[in-house]
Design a protein around this motif. Structure first.
Motif, short mmCIF file in Angstrom:
data_model
loop_
_atom_site.label_atom_id
_atom_site.label_comp_id
_atom_site.label_asym_id
_atom_site.label_seq_id
_atom_site.Cartn_x
_atom_site.Cartn_y
_atom_site.Cartn_z
N VAL A 55 43.95 29.65 13.56
CA VAL A 55 44.05 30.76 14.50
C VAL A 55 43.83 32.08 13.77
CG1 VAL A 55 45.64 31.99 16.01
CG2 VAL A 55 45.57 29.53 16.06
N ASN B 209 40.24 32.55 12.90
CA ASN B 209 39.43 32.97 14.03
C ASN B 209 39.50 34.46 14.25
OD1 ASN B 209 37.98 30.94 15.26
ND2 ASN B 209 39.85 30.00 15.99
N LEU B 210 40.72 34.99 14.12
CA LEU B 210 40.85 36.43 14.28
C LEU B 210 40.08 37.17 13.22
CD1 LEU B 210 44.59 36.70 15.24
CD2 LEU B 210 42.66 37.39 16.61
N ILE C 199 37.39 36.04 11.53
CA ILE C 199 35.94 35.86 11.63
C ILE C 199 35.35 36.83 12.64
CG2 ILE C 199 34.15 34.30 12.45
CD1 ILE C 199 35.54 32.06 11.28
N THR C 200 35.99 36.97 13.78
CA THR C 200 35.41 37.84 14.79
C THR C 200 35.81 39.29 14.59
OG1 THR C 200 37.27 37.33 16.21
CG2 THR C 200 35.27 36.08 16.54
N LYS C 201 36.47 39.57 13.49
CA LYS C 201 36.84 40.95 13.13
C LYS C 201 37.60 41.62 14.26
CE LYS C 201 33.09 41.65 9.96
NZ LYS C 201 31.68 41.48 10.27
N ALA C 202 38.51 40.87 14.84
CA ALA C 202 39.26 41.43 15.96
C ALA C 202 40.51 42.11 15.44
CB ALA C 202 39.64 40.31 16.92
N LYS C 203 40.98 43.08 16.23
CA LYS C 203 42.21 43.76 15.83
C LYS C 203 43.38 42.97 16.38
CE LYS C 203 41.03 47.90 17.43
NZ LYS C 203 39.71 48.52 17.37
N HIS D 299 46.89 42.42 17.92
CA HIS D 299 47.72 43.24 18.80
C HIS D 299 48.82 42.34 19.28
CE1 HIS D 299 48.34 46.33 21.91
NE2 HIS D 299 48.63 45.33 22.69
#
Lengths: 181, 385, 386
Positions: B368, B371-372, B374-378, B380
């Motif tokens: 998990v 995944n965060l 890899i997609t360069k997500a912030k 929250h």
């Protein structure tokens, strides 16, 4: 036999991966905004230039050339320009836009030749306003020249047209100057 | 007389609690579904949308009771109640915590499996009585699915019965302990497989994705649900969400030592006309927590996986679940006979199984996190947006 | 023992005389985004014995309206021929009229047209793939695809002024210019898009249940695909590598470098539904490559050439085709040389020809497969009915 266990392993592995991805979305911020009351800034501020909101007319700039009316493929614009006394060119008598039919295709705004000198905004332009709710469909017709003023202008223009027609008739029936006299 | 009065009062309280739980579950599912899809779920009605289910129920109550022409009126009306009854009867013997059960049945788990079959009659009647070819197809498929998947469910339960030596759900819970390595799932590798067999078969019994062919747009129409509207429709759906609680509770009781804390912190509630009622709060809360984790997993699976086709569903049942079910039953028989309780082999197996499962969980958390990244997500972390 | 569709088909011919079938309507209301299309299915239990598609629920007489409007005023109607990918249809019509009338298009306008086309190609494929997953029961990938479409709409809003039905292209160029921060935003979005595609593959593309639902369903062999006149991703999914952007060389596609994606039978036979899905996913990645190349080559310049206000095309007819996301989009314009309006405009769409394969291919499938096959063809109702 091998495919039997391979199927089980494949299913488990891909389900595992899919579940990991969906769980990772729970830890990200949702991209939806809660319109209209819980926004950071009002939506029209975030819209780019050239955004096609509702149509609007700058009555002072309009030259009543009717190019927009000719360009519209679905007859959204209903306008009339006539000559009045003392003014060069046409005067705008009435200008109605039926917002309910408009499909924001931009053909009318492109056709408009009148332009403001500083801001280069045409007489007929798109606002950034997209909230157009009305309770009756007749509320969607916007009259840019109010009814009374339009009637007064129309009377003035027809009077002027009659006057000009009378003058023209007098000029034709008056005795012509003799050739050579 | 007093006994009858108490029975009726407890039944009404129990029904009320389960209906409220099922209702709140619908809102929680929609919020979770929303967050998994990068959007917010319903959050306007009441604080964070907690009252949305009351609004939905009131809206459905106001609808016109449409009974289509040429249906069989009695069967059409009774089908939702049969499904409702089938689900609610299963919750009677399940111990929510140490003393919180409706009735201490000696045939506990057998009774649960038997009453869970009532829903099949409900779906078949609903599908046939609707005078609609699509509903008929949906009802027949649903009946085939539910009857087929009762066999792997029963086989997985047999594994637990063999290990516990009793059908009584209370005794099954007491035979497990409070710590992970004392739960039945980690006792032997066959019980571990039995957990997955039971979980998947229970999903199929409850008509949840990936096996929700009868209900969720049975190929573009809604299956047996098509002709139902208003409060009858809501009864079907209430039964489905209450079934989620049943599945979660059963999994917790059978495999995860539900409510067992290793000690008891009892509170006695004196009631007129009968002996004082024993309530154990911490065990109840621990049980609810474990159940809610499984309910969350079921909801999570729904919003991740596509549906299987009806013949693939039958394939999975008869070619994968049932043979593996027989294998684990035989394996458990041999294990229970040859490996006595609390011996060396038993202890080592338990510790190894717990370690392997913990490692799988940690690997999952790592995936998990990856995944965060890899997609360069912030990241929250606030669940309320 | 594997029962193939061929075995079932041969059984059906015998059984269908026995009268055991029920006739159902997969009616005009679909809970998915294909639009209003109706099937009349004759079922023997779960298996389809006969299928008849019934189209026309979204007919809006676009071709007839074209006979009454001058060429430049017809442009907003071409948006609505395929409202999922409007810029492609705009460009198709504009190229047809410009070729017939020998009108010039400035260079920057062509690059901007290609930019709009590739962006809407990505948006259209996202919707097609998303609709496929939602028909199969996975709701989350659909919403993720729609979220990406929203980002593309934001970009289209800056480029053209509206999100959908842009009416961006004019005869002789495009209508609106952009400045450089649009290109920066586009470049940033493309970086994010590559990561999204990888995540999408891992979420649903490689999922075993998804593969099992799609593999071997609706196999269209290469000769059959050519015989049915399929085009676009449907044709390439069957193994035939024909891409109109490479064969016809319109706009500046010959200056750009991209691969023609062909179905290879990754998890089943070549030409099954999974191949068509896979071709669309790979085409999105190729479009992203194309967009980066366009970004590096676009220069400043004019955006619209001077076109006579009253345009009369010379007498004759012309058929011009482009590669729309759903196949070959062709405009056949017949002009009689005297009027401002055309004599006839015929629009040839890829979805309509894809619908013609249905009555042959649906025999022997189960009802669930009908949905999977139909969704993998990526048919939208406005293209079928116009």
């Amino acid at each position: 036999m091998i495919t039997y266990f391979k199927n089980i392993w494949d299913t488990a592995a891909t389900v595992f991966e899919g579940m990991a991805i969906t769980l990772s979305y729970m830890f990200q911020k949702p991209i939806t905004v809660q319109y209209p009351d819980r926004l950071k800034e009002p939506v029209p501020h975030t819209l780019p230039t050239g955004y096609r909101g509702r149509l609007a007319l700058d009555v002072d700039l309009c030259t009543a050339c009717a190019l927009c009316q000719k360009a519209c493929p679905i007859d959204v614009i209903d306008m009339k320009g006539m000559r009045t006394e003392g003014k060069k060119g046409l005067t705008l008598i009435y200008f109605n836009i039926y917002h309910g039919k408009c499909m924001y295709c931009n053909l009318c705004v492109e056709a408009c030749p009148a332009e403001d000198e500083e801001s280069h905004q045409t007489a007929l332009y798109f606002k950034k306003d997209f909230e157009g709710v009305a309770l009756k469909s007749s509320d969607l017709i916007e009259q840019f020249i109010p009814q009374e003023q339009a009637k007064a202008l129309f009377k003035e223009a027809t009077d002027f047209a009659e006057k000009r027609a009378k003058e023209k008739k007098q000029a034709e029936s008056a005795p012509k100057p003799e050739a050579g006299a | 007389m007093n006994q009858l009065a108490y029975m009726i009062i407890f039944a009404v309280i129990y029904l009320g609690v389960i209906v409220v739980t099922a209702g709140v579950l619908t809102v929680i599912e929609r919020r979770i579904a929303g967050r998994m899809q990068s959007r917010i779920g319903p959050n306007r009605v009441g604080p964070q949308g907690a009252v949305q289910w009351i609004a939905d129920a009131l809206k459905a109550l106001q609808k016109e009771d449409i009974i289509p022409d040429q249906v069989h009126p009695f069967l059409f009306k009774i089908a939702p109640y049969l499904v409702f009854m089938g689900v609610f009867l299963t919750l009677v013997p399940i111990p929510f915590g140490a003393y919180a059960f409706m009735e201490d049945l000696d045939v506990g788990i057998y009774y649960v499996l038997a009453t869970a079959s009532f829903v099949v009659i409900g779906f078949m009647i609903g599908g046939w009585a609707s005078n609609n070819k699509w509903s008929l197809l949906g009802g027949m498929r649903s009946a085939a699915q539910m009857i087929s998947y009762e066999i792997p469910t029963a086989l997985a339960v047999v594994v637990i019965i063999l290990m516990a030596g009793s059908l009584n759900l209370n005794k099954i819970v007491q035979a497990q302990g409070a710590l992970p390595h004392e739960w039945y799932i980690f006792r032997n590798p066959f019980a571990f497989i039995a957990f997955f067999i039971f979980f998947i078969s229970a999903l199929a019994e409850g008509n949840r994705v990936p096996f929700d062919i009868p209900e969720a747009e049975s190929e573009l129409v809604s299956g047996y649900n098509t002709e139902y509207s208003g409060i009858r429709f809501l009864l079907f759906f209430l039964a489905e969400w209450a079934n989620l609680v049943v599945i979660g509770a059963l999994v917790t009781v059978l495999f995860f030592g539900g409510g067992n804390l290793g000690y008891e912190y009892l509170v006695q509630l004196p009631l007129p006309g009968r002996e004082p009622m024993k309530i154990e709060i911490l065990g109840f809360l621990w049980f609810c927590f474990k159940t809610s984790i499984f309910v969350f997993i079921i909801i999570w699976l729904r919003w991740t996986l596509p549906r299987v086709r009806i013949d693939q569903l039958m394939d999975i049942c008869w070619k994968y679940m049932v043979p593996i079910g027989f294998f684990i039953v035989m394996g458990t028989v041999l294990w229970v006979y040859f490996v006595p309780d609390n011996s060396q082999v038993d202890f080592i197996t338990r510790i190894v199984m717990t370690a392997i499962s913990t490692w799988i969980l940690i690997y999952f958390v790592y995936r998990v996190y990856r995944n965060l990244k890899i997609t360069k997500a912030k990241i929250h972390l606030n669940p309320f947006i | 023992m594997n029962i193939t569709q061929e075995d079932i088909r041969s059984r059906i011919e015998i059984n269908s005389i026995s009268g055991n079938e029920i006739e159902v309507n997969m009616g005009p209301h679909h809970p998915s985004t294909h639009g209003v299309i109706r099937f009349i299915l004759h079922l023997d239990g779960e298996i389809v014995v006969r299928a008849t598609p019934d189209v026309g629920y979204l007919h809006r007489s676009i071709e007839k309206i074209a006979e009454k409007l001058p060429y430049s005023a017809f442009m907003p109607y071409t948006d609505r021929v395929d409202y999922v990918a409007p810029v492609n249809c705009n460009v198709g019509y504009a190229l047809a009229v410009e070729t017939m009338g020998n009108l010039e298009v400035p260079e920057r306008a062509t690059w901007l047209r290609m930019l709009g086309m590739e962006l809407t190609r990505i948006a259209s494929h996202l919707l097609g793939v998303g609709a496929l997953t939602v028909d199969l029961g996975a709701y989350t990938p659909f919403v993720h695809a729609l979220r990406e479409r929203e980002h593309i709409f934001d970009l289209m809003e800056i480029l053209t002024g509206t999100r959908m039905n842009n009416n961006y292209v004019r005869l002789g160029g495009v209508c609106q210019n952009v400045n450089d921060d649009f290109f920066e935003k586009l470049s940033k979005y493309l970086d994010h898009f590559v990561l999204f595609m990888d995540e999408f593959e891992r979420l649903i593309g490689l999922n075993k249940i998804f593969i099992e639902r799609l593999k071997g369903i609706g196999v269209v062999k290469a000769e059959e695909a050519i015989h049915f006149s399929l085009s676009g991703p449907n044709l390439r999914g069957s193994g035939v590598d024909i891409d109109l952007r490479k064969t016809d060389n319109y706009c500046f596609y010959d200056q750009l470098d991209f691969n023609v994606v062909v179905g290879k039978g990754k998890f089943g036979a070549v030409g099954d539904s999974y191949d068509r899905y896979d071709v669309r996913i790979e085409e999105m990645k190729q479009s992203e490559k194309l967009l980066r190349q366009i970004l590096s080559r676009i220069k400043d310049g004019e955006i619209q050439a001077k076109v006579p206000k009253k345009l009369i095309l010379p007498e004759g007819e012309l058929y011009h085709r482009t590669e729309a996301p759903r196949g070959e989009l062709g405009f056949h314009i017949i002009s009689d040389g005297k009027n401002l309006t055309p004599y006839r405009v015929k629009i040839r769409t890829g979805s309509f020809t894809a619908m013609t394969t249905l009555s042959d291919k649906l025999k022997g499938m189960m009802v669930a497969d009908v949905i999977a096959y139909f969704a993998s063809l990526d048919v939208v109702a406005p293209e079928v009915d116009r």
